[in-house]
Design a protein around this motif. Structure first.
Motif, PDB file in Angstrom:
ATOM      1  N   LEU A  78      23.237  33.311  36.307  1.00  0.00           N
ATOM      2  CA  LEU A  78      21.978  32.374  36.369  1.00  0.00           C
ATOM      3  C   LEU A  78      20.729  33.253  36.484  1.00  0.00           C
ATOM      4  CD1 LEU A  78      22.822  30.410  39.592  1.00  0.00           C
ATOM      5  CD2 LEU A  78      22.770  29.442  37.222  1.00  0.00           C
ATOM      6  N   LEU A  79      21.007  34.609  36.660  1.00  0.00           N
ATOM      7  CA  LEU A  79      20.004  35.345  36.262  1.00  0.00           C
ATOM      8  C   LEU A  79      20.428  36.591  35.719  1.00  0.00           C
ATOM      9  CD1 LEU A  79      18.105  35.768  39.725  1.00  0.00           C
ATOM     10  CD2 LEU A  79      17.374  34.820  37.899  1.00  0.00           C
ATOM     11  N   PRO A  80      19.871  37.410  34.825  1.00  0.00           N
ATOM     12  CA  PRO A  80      20.428  38.454  33.923  1.00  0.00           C
ATOM     13  C   PRO A  80      20.376  39.811  34.734  1.00  0.00           C
ATOM     14  CG  PRO A  80      18.126  38.194  33.564  1.00  0.00           C
ATOM     15  CD  PRO A  80      18.404  37.145  34.444  1.00  0.00           C
ATOM     16  N   PHE A  81      21.515  40.718  34.629  1.00  0.00           N
ATOM     17  CA  PHE A  81      21.532  41.753  35.236  1.00  0.00           C
ATOM     18  C   PHE A  81      20.406  42.796  34.580  1.00  0.00           C
ATOM     19  CE2 PHE A  81      25.947  40.688  36.158  1.00  0.00           C
ATOM     20  CZ  PHE A  81      25.914  40.960  37.372  1.00  0.00           C
ATOM     21  N   SER A  82      20.287  42.796  32.998  1.00  0.00           N
ATOM     22  CA  SER A  82      19.161  43.661  32.549  1.00  0.00           C
ATOM     23  C   SER A  82      18.785  42.749  31.320  1.00  0.00           C
ATOM     24  CB  SER A  82      19.688  44.974  32.453  1.00  0.00           C
ATOM     25  OG  SER A  82      20.835  44.771  31.231  1.00  0.00           O
ATOM     26  N   THR A  83      17.637  43.170  30.928  1.00  0.00           N
ATOM     27  CA  THR A  83      17.306  42.736  29.581  1.00  0.00           C
ATOM     28  C   THR A  83      17.130  43.825  28.433  1.00  0.00           C
ATOM     29  OG1 THR A  83      15.141  42.933  30.341  1.00  0.00           O
ATOM     30  CG2 THR A  83      16.024  40.662  30.355  1.00  0.00           C
ATOM     31  N   GLU A  84      17.476  43.606  27.184  1.00  0.00           N
ATOM     32  CA  GLU A  84      17.490  44.462  26.364  1.00  0.00           C
ATOM     33  C   GLU A  84      16.445  45.520  25.963  1.00  0.00           C
ATOM     34  OE1 GLU A  84      17.712  41.233  24.997  1.00  0.00           O
ATOM     35  OE2 GLU A  84      19.586  41.594  25.991  1.00  0.00           O
TER      36      GLU A  84
END
Lengths: 84, 131
Positions: A78-84
């Protein structure tokens, strides 16, 4: 003149900083659900890191609950661990 | 008996009947094991926050159940086996619910206590003003 300078060291400006209050205490939210993406995403800035307490002003109890909820939400994508 | 929430993501390509079949399987596991289903919610297709199994989207299903550890174990095993299910999570909710109820009760009690006091203080003030 000098004594005044000593009382107010350089860099310490005299402006009124608004006291931060815990959003959850104010709005009386006692359980933070991991499914509530809209609420949680307010505490996850662009880099997808959890916002520190010193910035968001959340109290320690609620920060702990918020941490757990965000981590659960990350596990189920539902939520990202990290973004690029 | 404890309350749990099982949430899982199904590959968005799977047809609706397939998803219903998975739900049916889980339901039978839970009810035959002596658990009960409080809620079965198909949350529908959502964008995933990150790629899972090369998928950017997923079909979310949520079960809210009352069960014991053995049932959960069996459900998780089943979910792991089914290929269409790309991710699942089980969360225990009863502690959370109990905690928030406690806080709510405490708040109500305090509100009741406070509700009595300021009124008394006010009357005292008005009396002083009168004098």
């Amino acid at each position: 003149m000098k004594s005044v300078k000593e009382k107010r060291p350089a860099g310490q400006k005299q402006y009124y900083r608004r006291k931060k209050v815990c959003k959850f205490c104010v709005e009386r939210i006692d359980s933070i659900n991991y499914k509530d993406v809209k609420l949680l995403s307010q505490f996850v800035p662009e880099r997808a890191k959890i916002m520190p307490r010193r910035i968001s002003g959340v109290c320690s109890q609620h920060q702990r609950l918020l941490n757990d909820a965000i981590k659960k939400a990350r596990n189920i994508a539902l939520l990202p661990f990290s973004t690029e | 008996m404890r309350n749990y929430e099982i949430m899982f993501i199904v590959n968005p390509m799977t047809p609706e009947e397939e998803i219903d079949k998975i739900n049916g399987q889980l339901e039978s596991i839970i009810t035959s094991g002596g658990g009960k289903i409080d809620k079965l919610e198909k949350m529908g297709k959502r964008r995933l926050a990150y790629e899972v199994d090369k998928q950017r989207e997923g079909y979310y299903v949520l079960f809210a159940i009352g069960a014991n550890g053995d049932i959960i174990k069996e459900c998780e095993r089943r979910l792991r086996v089914i290929d269409a299910v790309i991710k699942y999570i089980t969360v225990r909710v009863d502690e959370e619910v109990r905690r928030s109820e406690k806080i709510r009760a405490f708040r109500q009690k305090r509100a009741a206590r406070r509700g009595g006091k300021p009124g008394a203080a006010q009357t005292q003030h008005s009396e002083e003003a009168m004098q």
